[in-house]
Design a protein around this motif. Structure first.
Motif, PDB file in Angstrom:
ATOM      1  N   LEU A  63       0.653  -1.275  -0.028  1.00  0.00           N
ATOM      2  CA  LEU A  63      -0.048  -0.009  -0.052  1.00  0.00           C
ATOM      3  C   LEU A  63       0.892   1.262   0.064  1.00  0.00           C
ATOM      4  O   LEU A  63       0.691   2.080  -0.711  1.00  0.00           O
ATOM      5  CB  LEU A  63      -1.214   0.150   1.163  1.00  0.00           C
ATOM      6  CG  LEU A  63      -1.772   1.339   1.267  1.00  0.00           C
ATOM      7  CD1 LEU A  63      -2.925   1.322   0.104  1.00  0.00           C
ATOM      8  CD2 LEU A  63      -2.667   1.247   2.569  1.00  0.00           C
ATOM      9  N   PHE A  64       1.899   1.212   0.733  1.00  0.00           N
ATOM     10  CA  PHE A  64       2.609   2.465   0.927  1.00  0.00           C
ATOM     11  C   PHE A  64       3.806   2.555   0.037  1.00  0.00           C
ATOM     12  O   PHE A  64       4.703   1.597  -0.185  1.00  0.00           O
ATOM     13  CB  PHE A  64       3.203   2.605   2.406  1.00  0.00           C
ATOM     14  CG  PHE A  64       2.376   2.617   3.319  1.00  0.00           C
ATOM     15  CD1 PHE A  64       1.541   3.860   3.486  1.00  0.00           C
ATOM     16  CD2 PHE A  64       1.924   1.511   4.237  1.00  0.00           C
ATOM     17  CE1 PHE A  64       0.427   3.863   4.302  1.00  0.00           C
ATOM     18  CE2 PHE A  64       0.804   1.412   5.009  1.00  0.00           C
ATOM     19  CZ  PHE A  64       0.011   2.766   5.309  1.00  0.00           C
ATOM     20  N   ALA A  65       3.945   3.905  -0.804  1.00  0.00           N
ATOM     21  CA  ALA A  65       4.972   3.904  -1.734  1.00  0.00           C
ATOM     22  C   ALA A  65       6.353   4.058  -0.961  1.00  0.00           C
ATOM     23  O   ALA A  65       6.610   4.267  -0.021  1.00  0.00           O
ATOM     24  CB  ALA A  65       4.662   5.163  -2.361  1.00  0.00           C
ATOM     25  N   GLU A  66       7.400   3.881  -2.077  1.00  0.00           N
ATOM     26  CA  GLU A  66       8.749   4.299  -1.824  1.00  0.00           C
ATOM     27  C   GLU A  66       9.520   4.996  -2.487  1.00  0.00           C
ATOM     28  O   GLU A  66      10.608   5.691  -1.911  1.00  0.00           O
ATOM     29  CB  GLU A  66       9.613   2.799  -1.716  1.00  0.00           C
ATOM     30  CG  GLU A  66       8.745   1.713  -0.567  1.00  0.00           C
ATOM     31  CD  GLU A  66       9.284   0.213  -0.833  1.00  0.00           C
ATOM     32  OE1 GLU A  66      10.154   0.044  -1.771  1.00  0.00           O
ATOM     33  OE2 GLU A  66       9.186  -0.596  -0.241  1.00  0.00           O
ATOM     34  N   GLY A  67       8.975   5.262  -3.559  1.00  0.00           N
ATOM     35  CA  GLY A  67       9.733   6.178  -4.583  1.00  0.00           C
ATOM     36  C   GLY A  67       9.172   7.705  -4.347  1.00  0.00           C
ATOM     37  O   GLY A  67       8.125   7.836  -3.970  1.00  0.00           O
ATOM     38  N   LEU A  68       9.866   8.734  -4.754  1.00  0.00           N
ATOM     39  CA  LEU A  68       9.507   9.926  -4.665  1.00  0.00           C
ATOM     40  C   LEU A  68       8.273  10.239  -5.527  1.00  0.00           C
ATOM     41  O   LEU A  68       7.571  11.050  -4.682  1.00  0.00           O
ATOM     42  CB  LEU A  68      10.602  10.978  -5.169  1.00  0.00           C
ATOM     43  CG  LEU A  68      10.468  12.345  -4.758  1.00  0.00           C
ATOM     44  CD1 LEU A  68      10.656  12.778  -3.292  1.00  0.00           C
ATOM     45  CD2 LEU A  68      11.782  13.208  -5.489  1.00  0.00           C
ATOM     46  N   ILE A  69       8.128  10.124  -6.602  1.00  0.00           N
ATOM     47  CA  ILE A  69       6.954  10.305  -7.156  1.00  0.00           C
ATOM     48  C   ILE A  69       5.714   9.632  -6.495  1.00  0.00           C
ATOM     49  O   ILE A  69       4.488  10.346  -6.220  1.00  0.00           O
ATOM     50  CB  ILE A  69       6.940  10.093  -8.615  1.00  0.00           C
ATOM     51  CG1 ILE A  69       8.098  10.966  -9.364  1.00  0.00           C
ATOM     52  CG2 ILE A  69       5.632  10.228  -9.399  1.00  0.00           C
ATOM     53  CD1 ILE A  69       8.366  10.407 -10.941  1.00  0.00           C
ATOM     54  N   ALA A  70       5.734   8.550  -6.197  1.00  0.00           N
ATOM     55  CA  ALA A  70       4.526   8.017  -5.554  1.00  0.00           C
ATOM     56  C   ALA A  70       4.152   8.399  -4.265  1.00  0.00           C
ATOM     57  O   ALA A  70       3.017   8.596  -3.812  1.00  0.00           O
ATOM     58  CB  ALA A  70       4.740   6.221  -5.596  1.00  0.00           C
TER      59      ALA A  70
END
Length: 148
Positions: A30-37
């Motif tokens: 569920l949780f993003a890791e990359g800057l854009i996401a």
């Protein structure tokens, strides 16, 4: 009887969306890791907060239940009719975009479908309570400004 079925469908949509979202959390998807996401998820959180503040206490219902107090068309509601649901979808799909798998996409589609059930149920009931909703709906998209 029909109104009861609409509210039951809305409640079922909520439960279904919560189960699918919980599965995404358990899958650590569920949780993003990359800057854009992550930026999209922060933006989604801000939209949710803005919508909650704009709508006030009236927005906390498990099933579709239009409340008194008038149709809200300010704040994020000026740009989209369902900013709370939109923010959930933006958040979920940003996370899924980084944790792509067939299962995650199916869970995302499940959340999307469940929220669409809620959206259509709410819109049906809102039209009954606020006839001016039709004019608002004609000018304002549901989830993505100027698109859908």
């Amino acid at each position: 009887v029909f109104m009861t079925k609409i509210k039951a469908a809305s409640l079922a949509g909520l439960v279904f969306a919560m189960v699918a979202t919980t599965l995404l959390v358990l899958r650590e998807s569920l949780f993003a890791e990359g800057l854009i996401a992550i930026s999209i998820q922060v933006f989604a959180g801000l939209i949710m907060l803005w919508a909650r503040i704009t709508f006030g206490k009236r927005s906390f219902h498990a099933s579709a239940d239009p409340t008194s107090g008038g149709l809200v068309t300010t704040g994020p509601y000026k740009f989209i009719r369902h900013p709370i649901y939109a923010s959930i979808l933006y958040f979920i799909w940003a996370g899924i975009s980084e944790h792509g798998s067939v299962t995650n996409v199916l869970l995302g589609l499940s959340v999307t479908l469940a929220l669409l059930v809620r959206i259509f149920a709410e819109e049906y009931l809102i039209k009954q309570r606020y006839p001016n909703y039709l004019n608002y709906a004609a000018k304002t998209k549901r989830i993505i400004p100027y698109i859908f």
